[in-house]
Write a protein that holds these residues in place. Structure first.
Motif, PDB file in Angstrom:
ATOM      1  N   ASP A   1       0.828  -1.253   0.020  1.00  0.00           N
ATOM      2  CA  ASP A   1      -0.116  -0.080   0.092  1.00  0.00           C
ATOM      3  C   ASP A   1       1.046   1.075  -0.014  1.00  0.00           C
ATOM      4  O   ASP A   1       1.574   1.389   1.119  1.00  0.00           O
ATOM      5  CB  ASP A   1      -0.761  -0.141   1.318  1.00  0.00           C
TER       6      ASP A   1
ATOM      7  N   SER B   1      -0.762   6.666  -2.318  1.00  0.00           N
ATOM      8  CA  SER B   1      -1.952   7.238  -1.629  1.00  0.00           C
ATOM      9  C   SER B   1      -1.914   8.629  -1.435  1.00  0.00           C
ATOM     10  O   SER B   1      -2.168   9.218  -0.454  1.00  0.00           O
ATOM     11  CB  SER B   1      -1.935   6.237  -0.393  1.00  0.00           C
TER      12      SER B   1
ATOM     13  N   ASN C   1      -4.002  12.434  -1.748  1.00  0.00           N
ATOM     14  CA  ASN C   1      -5.304  12.824  -1.597  1.00  0.00           C
ATOM     15  C   ASN C   1      -5.788  13.427  -2.899  1.00  0.00           C
ATOM     16  O   ASN C   1      -4.968  14.617  -3.559  1.00  0.00           O
ATOM     17  CB  ASN C   1      -5.295  13.740  -0.531  1.00  0.00           C
TER      18      ASN C   1
ATOM     19  N   HIS D   1       4.716  12.694  -0.753  1.00  0.00           N
ATOM     20  CA  HIS D   1       4.254  11.533  -1.527  1.00  0.00           C
ATOM     21  C   HIS D   1       5.503  10.978  -2.234  1.00  0.00           C
ATOM     22  O   HIS D   1       5.262   9.861  -2.642  1.00  0.00           O
ATOM     23  CB  HIS D   1       3.047  12.316  -2.205  1.00  0.00           C
TER      24      HIS D   1
ATOM     25  N   HIS E   1      -3.950   3.539  -2.071  1.00  0.00           N
ATOM     26  CA  HIS E   1      -5.095   3.743  -1.412  1.00  0.00           C
ATOM     27  C   HIS E   1      -5.385   5.135  -1.337  1.00  0.00           C
ATOM     28  O   HIS E   1      -4.931   6.063  -0.486  1.00  0.00           O
ATOM     29  CB  HIS E   1      -4.668   3.494  -0.069  1.00  0.00           C
TER      30      HIS E   1
ATOM     31  N   TYR F   1     -10.778   7.589   9.480  1.00  0.00           N
ATOM     32  CA  TYR F   1      -9.553   6.967   8.941  1.00  0.00           C
ATOM     33  C   TYR F   1      -9.337   5.538   9.438  1.00  0.00           C
ATOM     34  O   TYR F   1      -8.852   4.735   8.455  1.00  0.00           O
ATOM     35  CB  TYR F   1      -8.376   7.765   9.088  1.00  0.00           C
TER      36      TYR F   1
ATOM     37  N   ASP G   1      -9.579   2.041   7.469  1.00  0.00           N
ATOM     38  CA  ASP G   1      -8.240   1.126   7.198  1.00  0.00           C
ATOM     39  C   ASP G   1      -8.565  -0.365   7.707  1.00  0.00           C
ATOM     40  O   ASP G   1      -8.028  -1.243   7.162  1.00  0.00           O
ATOM     41  CB  ASP G   1      -7.292   1.674   7.900  1.00  0.00           C
TER      42      ASP G   1
ATOM     43  N   GLN H   1       2.541   8.804  11.060  1.00  0.00           N
ATOM     44  CA  GLN H   1       1.296   8.143  11.205  1.00  0.00           C
ATOM     45  C   GLN H   1       1.789   6.737  11.707  1.00  0.00           C
ATOM     46  O   GLN H   1       0.863   5.849  11.873  1.00  0.00           O
ATOM     47  CB  GLN H   1       0.895   7.592   9.724  1.00  0.00           C
TER      48      GLN H   1
ATOM     49  N   PHE I   1      -0.937   3.416  12.609  1.00  0.00           N
ATOM     50  CA  PHE I   1      -0.739   1.847  12.237  1.00  0.00           C
ATOM     51  C   PHE I   1      -0.495   1.205  13.553  1.00  0.00           C
ATOM     52  O   PHE I   1      -0.938   0.006  13.426  1.00  0.00           O
ATOM     53  CB  PHE I   1       0.502   1.941  11.163  1.00  0.00           C
TER      54      PHE I   1
END
Ligand code: ARG
Length: 555
Positions: free
Chosen positions: A103, A106, A108, A117, A143, A295, A299, A323, A327
């Motif tokens: 993944d 992703s 936006n 990114h 994603h 979110y 997920d 993040q 996770f």
């Protein structure tokens, strides 16, 4: 000899110092300790039964029970012959393929892809390429962030303030402008905020007009993302955005409630992690008090979908280090929902890109750097160098080489550092022809191609390798370790291992080429050296390709 020993975990590694051997293992020390045996005695017993004389000099015991192995030159030569014949390239495709979902990227919708990114895109692509090369089944999934509260504001802006011509010219820029304007208006005027909230509710409850606008925003954004992916040579098997999971959110929430994983707290549905010290003070909301999912809910639904669709052994998420908490929570909730599933979940996180002043990388006017602009600048800078070095080449060819060099430099600069540390973005450093850079590696490849051109020889003709000079042997032995570096990348999700392997390879090649004339050598010597050049070039090309970097015959 020790039938209960887990032979899969017995690691033999390249020696850090080749004075002592080519490979070593400390595995026996651990085995001896666990069984209360004398490690040197165990080592002696093991060597007595070890049948490696075909490819190895007599094995030596060092220190408290290390085993040191030195390859026989004939065995090295034999392996090179196989590579020269195209039977292998110093790595094996696995006999036990695993299924991994990666993944990554992703971005936006309605926001430009920025330098943050780039790391996810480049790292994720490299990991997918590495695992595929080793024979694993890899599923890449982008994603995309295509759902969420930002669409309320975007819809207000779109309906009241859209500049169609600007949208035509640069859709994401126009959407970003709309978003920023409405965002500012919301701060100043609660009525605008309320309007945005209502537009969002309408979208969420399936209002056709709002859905149509939303779809157009997605299509326009996707087109611009695809332009960048095309330039970077990145492909996805699937692009299942967050919105894809909307119909599944209710079931996720109900499942968590039914299993007792989540419980009601102040109107919201919350998962608490009393038994996990790091998460004790960070409960995760899976349904807000107004009934909305978030979110984390999305997920969780994504995880279920992936499990059912692909039955992966592993799921890898490539995002920025900020993040981590998300996770950790996600994985902890998953373990509680599925206590018996062995699926490995990995958050492959990375640090930030900094400017030369050590602060977050920004444009001169203080804005975040857009990925498209960054890639343009990379190609432009490389073009100046190439045009100056090769004025005789047609402009079109200069452009093509500049594209390969410029993009390669940016990617390599991103893959080389330990991914968890921040790195300083420096054009001069990444484009330098000397040092641990993509242009240096690409140049090593080009140089070998020019040897073949100059000599008027074709590659692949060496049937015997006579390795004599120390630089020949050192280069040959390093080639043999290509597979180990690929496996290390796949196991630890760290492309920097491959970067450093290739950099060392280019160094070995430079020393070899300095010490050993190739085209001027005679007969067997010349043939061996041309063979070494050939397999080195092939490993460089394959290695760079695995990093997502192209090579050029000319530079
Ligand atoms: N869209 C998110 C962002 O830009 C990244 C999504 C990462 N993947 C995931 N399954 N949460 O921050």
């Amino acid at each position: 000899m020790l039938p209960d020993a887990d032979t899969e975990s017995l690691l033999v590694r390249p020696c850090p110092d080749t004075k002592f051997g080519d490979y070593q293992t400390n595995a026996l020390m651990g085995l001896a300790k666990a069984r209360k045996l004398n490690p040197r005695q165990l080592a002696t017993d093991v060597i007595a039964k070890l049948d490696v004389a075909e490819w190895c000099e007599p094995v030596e015991i060092a220190g408290a029970g290390f085993l040191n192995f030195r390859l026989k030159s004939v065995a090295v030569a034999q392996t090179l012959v196989g590579a020269e014949r195209g039977e292998h390239l110093f790595f094996e495709r696995t006999s036990k393929p695993r299924t991994t979902v990666v993944d990554f990227s992703s971005p936006n919708i309605a926001k430009p892809m920025h330098v943050g990114h780039i790391r996810s895109t480049i790292l994720g692509d490299c990991l997918a390429r590495t695992m595929r090369l080793l024979g694993h089944r890899v599923i890449t999934d982008n994603h995309i962030g295509d759902w969420g509260t930002q669409f309320g504001k975007l819809l207000v802006g779109w309906k009241q303030n859209l500049d169609r011509a600007a949208l035509q010219a640069d859709p994401i820029r126009e959407m970003e402008r709309l978003y920023k304007a409405v965002n500012a208006a919301c701060d100043a005027d609660p009525a605008v905020l309320e309007a945005a909230r209502q537009e969002l509710v309408k979208l969420q409850s399936g209002n056709e007009e709002n859905l149509a606008i939303w779809r157009e925003m997605i299509a326009l954004s996707q087109r611009q993302f695809d332009e960048i992916y095309g330039r970077l040579g990145v492909k996805f098997d699937h692009t299942l955005g967050e919105s894809f999971y909307n119909p599944r959110l209710k079931a996720v929430v109900e499942d968590l409630r039914a299993r007792g994983v989540a419980r009601e707290s102040e109107g919201a549905l919350v998962v608490f992690f009393e038994e996990i010290p790091a998460l004790k003070d960070h409960p995760a909301i899976v349904q807000k008090s107004d009934g909305a999912a978030n979110y984390t809910t999305t997920d969780l639904a994504t995880l279920e979908h992936r499990l059912q669709t692909w039955q992966p052994d592993e799921i890898v998420y490539v995002t920025d280090g900020r993040q981590q908490l998300h996770f950790q929570q996600l994985f902890a909730i998953f373990r509680r929902q599925h206590p018996s599933l062995a699926t490995r979940l990995a958050h492959v996180w990375f640090g930030s890109i900094l400017g030369e002043d050590g602060k977050p990388f920004k444009t001169r006017s203080g804005e975040t750097v857009k990925l498209a602009d960054l890639l343009d600048e990379a190609e432009e800078r490389a073009f100046k160098v190439i045009a100056e070095k090769n004025p005789e080449l047609p402009a079109e060819r200069q452009r093509e080489i500049a594209r390969i060099i410029g993009l390669g430099a940016v990617k390599y600069a991103d893959l080389l550092p330990n991914r968890q540390s921040d790195y300083i973005f420096s054009w001069d450093k990444m484009l330098a022809l000397q040092g641990n850079t993509a242009p240096y590696l690409q140049y090593a490849y080009t140089r070998i191609q020019s040897i073949f051109r100059k000599g008027g020889v074709t590659s692949g003709a060496t049937t015997e390798f006579h390795l004599v000079v120390p630089e020949e042997i050192a280069l040959a032995k390093h080639l043999l370790n290509f597979g180990l570096s690929l496996e290390a990348v796949a196991a630890e999700h760290r492309p920097n291992y491959l970067c450093n392997y290739l950099y060392e390879l280019a160094g070995h090649f430079a020393r070899f080429y300095e010490a050993c004339p190739v085209l001027k050598a005679a007969d067997a010597e010349r043939s061996t050296r041309l063979g070494l050049c050939n397999v080195t070039a092939r490993v460089l090309k394959q290695g760079l390709d695995t990093l997502g970097i192209e090579v050029s015959d000319q530079m």
